[in-house]
Design a protein around this motif. Structure first.
Motif, PDB file in Angstrom:
ATOM      1  N   CYS A 181      40.259  64.138  24.329  1.00 12.64           N
ATOM      2  CA  CYS A 181      40.903  63.382  23.258  1.00 12.64           C
ATOM      3  C   CYS A 181      41.745  62.235  23.812  1.00 12.64           C
ATOM      4  O   CYS A 181      41.899  61.197  23.166  1.00 12.64           O
TER       5      CYS A 181
ATOM      6  N   PHE B  54      39.641  59.168  24.002  1.00  6.25           N
ATOM      7  CA  PHE B  54      39.423  58.582  22.676  1.00  6.25           C
ATOM      8  C   PHE B  54      40.696  57.896  22.190  1.00  6.25           C
ATOM      9  O   PHE B  54      40.657  56.788  21.631  1.00  6.25           O
ATOM     10  N   PHE B  55      41.832  58.533  22.417  1.00  3.18           N
ATOM     11  CA  PHE B  55      43.128  57.935  22.085  1.00  3.18           C
ATOM     12  C   PHE B  55      43.305  56.613  22.825  1.00  3.18           C
ATOM     13  O   PHE B  55      43.756  55.610  22.264  1.00  3.18           O
TER      14      PHE B  55
ATOM     15  N   ASP C 210      40.963  54.563  23.997  1.00  2.94           N
ATOM     16  CA  ASP C 210      40.075  53.534  23.456  1.00  2.94           C
ATOM     17  C   ASP C 210      40.678  52.905  22.210  1.00  2.94           C
ATOM     18  O   ASP C 210      40.708  51.676  22.063  1.00  2.94           O
ATOM     19  N   ALA C 211      41.174  53.761  21.294  1.00  2.99           N
ATOM     20  CA  ALA C 211      41.767  53.258  20.055  1.00  2.99           C
ATOM     21  C   ALA C 211      43.042  52.475  20.338  1.00  2.99           C
ATOM     22  O   ALA C 211      43.257  51.384  19.799  1.00  2.99           O
TER      23      ALA C 211
ATOM     24  N   THR D  14      39.366  63.477  16.033  1.00  7.38           N
ATOM     25  CA  THR D  14      39.580  62.366  15.106  1.00  7.38           C
ATOM     26  C   THR D  14      41.060  62.017  14.980  1.00  7.38           C
ATOM     27  O   THR D  14      41.443  60.851  14.960  1.00  7.38           O
TER      28      THR D  14
ATOM     29  N   GLY E  21      42.304  59.906  17.828  1.00  6.74           N
ATOM     30  CA  GLY E  21      41.942  58.511  17.658  1.00  6.74           C
ATOM     31  C   GLY E  21      42.864  57.821  16.668  1.00  6.74           C
ATOM     32  O   GLY E  21      43.251  56.665  16.864  1.00  6.74           O
TER      33      GLY E  21
ATOM     34  N   TYR F  87      45.162  54.438  17.011  1.00 11.59           N
ATOM     35  CA  TYR F  87      45.120  53.280  16.117  1.00 11.59           C
ATOM     36  C   TYR F  87      46.482  53.019  15.474  1.00 11.59           C
ATOM     37  O   TYR F  87      46.925  51.882  15.351  1.00 11.59           O
TER      38      TYR F  87
END
Length: 492
Positions: free
Chosen positions: A37, A40-41, A43-44, A162, A165, A169
Motif C-alpha cells: 500500500c 500505491f500511496f 504514486d498518488a 484503495t 491511495g 491523493y
C-alpha cells in the motif's frame, strides 16, 4: 461491460480469518499489505505534489509552457507505456522481485529530479518514475491477490489498498503545497524516503516467489518490444494531440504507428510459444469489462479534478491550499468507506457496487455543472465533492476485485497490468478529449467564455459517466439474473 459470471465474493477464505473477512491478520500479513500500500500511496502522493509544483519548476528552471507540461505528461507516458510489460514480468520472474525493482527505479528517478538544475533532466526523471510505477502497480496488486484468499479477506485487503491511495491523493495537495512553499525540490525528495520505507518493508515481509508462482522461464522479447513501443506511441499521441492538433502530421503518424505496432504484436502473440500476453485472456469479459470501467473511473475523475482546479484557482482566484481544503472531503470519505468495501462487495456484489458508484459520479458531475462566477462552496461545490468521495470507494475496489477474480495465479500480474492500463490510458484519452472540447470556440479570455469552456468539458465528462452508468446497470441486472438461475438450478 457485462461479465460472464458474477464474482464469487461470499466464499469462505482458504486460510486464516473468519469467513466474513473480519478475522485478525498476523503481523506478516499486515506488514505485507502496508508495504504494498505504501507504493500505491506514493504514486498518488507524487502525482498530486508534482502537479502543484509545476509553476515553480517552470519559473526556477526557465522552462517554456510547452516543455513544462511534459513534467506531468512524461510520467503518464512511462507508466502507460510499460504497464503490460511490468505485469507480465511480475508473472515470469516473480512479483516480489519486480515490485522491489520498480520501487528502486522510482526512488532513483525521484532523487534525480530533485537534485538537477536542468528541465530536460526533470522530464526524463519523471519518465523513469513512471516506468517504476508501471512495475510496482501490477506487481503490488498481484501480491495482494495471491497472498489473500479469494472472498472477504481479499475484498477487505483491496479496500484498504484503495484507502491508502486516497490518503495519498487527499494529503498530496496539502503536503505538496506546504513543500512547494519551501522548495519544489522537496516534492521529489520526500518520495525517496517513502520509497525506501516501502522497499525495506517488502524485503522483510513480502514472501519470495516460488518456482511454481512463475508463469515460465522464457520471455517473449519481440512481443515486449512491439507492445511497449505501441503503448508509448499511443499514449504520446493522445497526450500531445491537444497541443499539436488532432489532425497534425505528428499526431496522425504516431497514432498510425501505434496501430501498426499493435497489429504486429497480435501477430507475434498468435505464434509465440510463451506469449507476453495470452490473447485468450482478453476473452475474459470480467477483466475487459473491469478495464473499461477503470478507464471511465479515472478518465472522468481526473478530468473533473482538472476542470475543478482551473475553476477554483484561475477563475475564482483560490490559492492552492484553499483548493486542497476544498477537495479534502474526497480523501476523507474514501478513507472512511474504503476499508468497508469488502463487506459491501460481499453483500451486494461487484456489479451493483460499480453501478452505485457511477450513480454517484454522474450526480456529482451534473451538480458541478451549476458552477458560475460566484458559486457557493457549501451548496454547489461541496455536494459534488462529497459524491465523488462516495463513488470512488464503491467503484474502485469492486473493479479491482472483478478484474482479478477467476484469473489463474500465474497470470495475476498480467491481469493487473491490463487493468492498470485501462486506468492510465483512460485518464489520458478522456482528459485529452475534454481539453480539446474546452478549447473549441473558446479562445477568448473573458470569464464568460472561460466558464463556458468549463461547462463544455463537464458535459463530455457527464456523457461518458452516463454511458458507463447504463452499461454497468445492464451488467448488474444480468449478473443478478444468473445468480437467481443458478440458485433455482441448485434447488432442483
Amino acid at each position: 461491460m457485462a461479465t460472464t459470471s458474477e464474482t464469487e465474493v461470499g466464499t469462505a477464505p482458504k486460510g486464516g480469518g473468519k469467513a466474513d473477512g473480519t478475522g485478525s491478520w498476523g503481523f506478516r500479513q499486515w506488514g505485507l499489505l502496508i508495504s504494498v500500500c505504501a507504493a500505491f500511496f506514493l504514486d498518488a502522493l507524487d502525482n498530486i505534489m508534482v502537479g502543484i509544483a509545476v509553476p515553480p519548476i517552470q519559473a526556477d528552471l526557465g522552462m517554456s509552457t510547452g516543455s513544462v507540461q511534459w513534467v506531468v505528461s512524461s510520467y503518464v507516458l512511462g507508466f502507460g507505456g510499460f504497464l503490460l510489460l511490468g505485469g507480465r514480468m511480475a508473472d515470469l520472474i516473480g512479483r516480489r522481485r519486480v515490485f522491489l525493482v520498480g520501487v528502486a527505479i522510482f526512488a532513483v528517478g525521484s532523487l534525480a529530479g530533485g537534485v538537477t538544475d536542468e528541465g530536460i533532466v526533470v522530464i526524463a526523471a519523471r519518465f523513469v518514475m513512471g516506468v517504476g510505477a508501471a512495475f510496482t502497480a501490477p506487481a503490488g496488486l498481484s501480491i495482494i491477490i495471491t497472498n489473500f484468499p479469494e472472498g472477504p479477506q481479499r475484498n477487505r485487503a483491496v479496500g484498504i489498498y484503495t484507502a491508502c491511495g486516497a490518503v495519498g491523493y487527499s494529503t498530496g495537495v496539502i503536503v505538496g503545497g506546504a513543500l512547494t512553499e519551501i522548495s519544489w525540490r522537496w516534492t521529489f525528495l520526500l518520495p525517496v524516503v517513502v520509497a525506501l520505507v516501502a522497499f525495506l518493508g517488502a524485503v522483510a515481509l513480502v514472501p519470495r516467489d516460488s518456482t511454481a508462482d512463475r508463469g515460465g522461464a522464457t520471455f517473449d522479447v519481440a512481443g515486449a518490444i512491439t507492445v511497449t513501443a505501441a503503448m508509448l506511441l499511443l499514449v504520446y499521441s493522445i497526450v500531445a494531440a491537444p497541443e499539436e492538433g488532432w489532425t497534425a502530421p505528428i499526431t496522425l503518424v504516431t497514432f498510425l504507428a501505434a496501430v501498426v505496432l499493435l497489429a504486429a504484436f497480435v501477430a507475434i502473440e498468435r505464434r509465440a510459444a510463451q506469449p507476453l500476453l495470452r490473447l485468450g485472456l482478453l476473452r475474459n469479459r470480467a477483466l475487459v469489462g473491469a478495464s473499461l470501467v477503470a478507464a471511465a473511473i479515472l478518465g472522468t475523475y481526473m478530468s473533473f479534478q482538472f476542470i475543478g482546479g482551473l475553476y477554483l484557482q484561475s477563475l475564482r482566484d483560490w490559492s492552492p491550499m484553499e483548493m486542497a481544503l476544498a477537495f479534502l472531503p474526497v480523501g476523507l470519505l474514501i478513507m472512511t468507506i474504503a476499508p468497508q468495501a469488502g463487506k459491501l462487495i460481499a453483500r451486494f456484489g461487484v456489479h451493483w457496487m460499480i453501478f452505485a458508484g457511477f450513480v454517484a459520479y454522474t450526480a456529482s458531475y451534473l451538480l458541478f455543472l451549476r458552477i458560475d462566477e460566484s458559486s457557493s462552496y457549501w451548496w454547489v461545490i461541496l455536494p459534488s465533492v462529497v459524491l465523488i468521495g462516495i463513488a470512488f470507494p464503491f467503484s474502485f475496489p469492486a473493479a479491482n476485485v472483478q478484474a482479478t477474480t477467476g484469473v489463474a495465479e500465474e497470470e495475476q500480474g498480467l491481469a493487473a497490468g491490463v487493468l492498470q492500463t485501462g486506468y492510465q490510458v483512460g485518464a489520458a484519452v478522456v482528459l485529452a478529449i475534454v481539453t480539446a472540447t474546452m478549447s473549441v470556440g473558446h479562445h477568448e479570455v473573458e470569464s464568460d467564455a472561460t466558464l463556458s469552456s468549463y461547462h463544455s468539458g463537464l458535459w463530455v465528462i457527464t456523457g461518458i459517466s452516463v454511458v458507463t452508468l447504463l452499461l454497468t446497470l445492464v451488467a448488474a441486472v444480468r449478473a443478478s439474473a444468473r445468480r437467481r438461475e443458478a440458485g433455482t438450478t441448485a434447488q432442483r
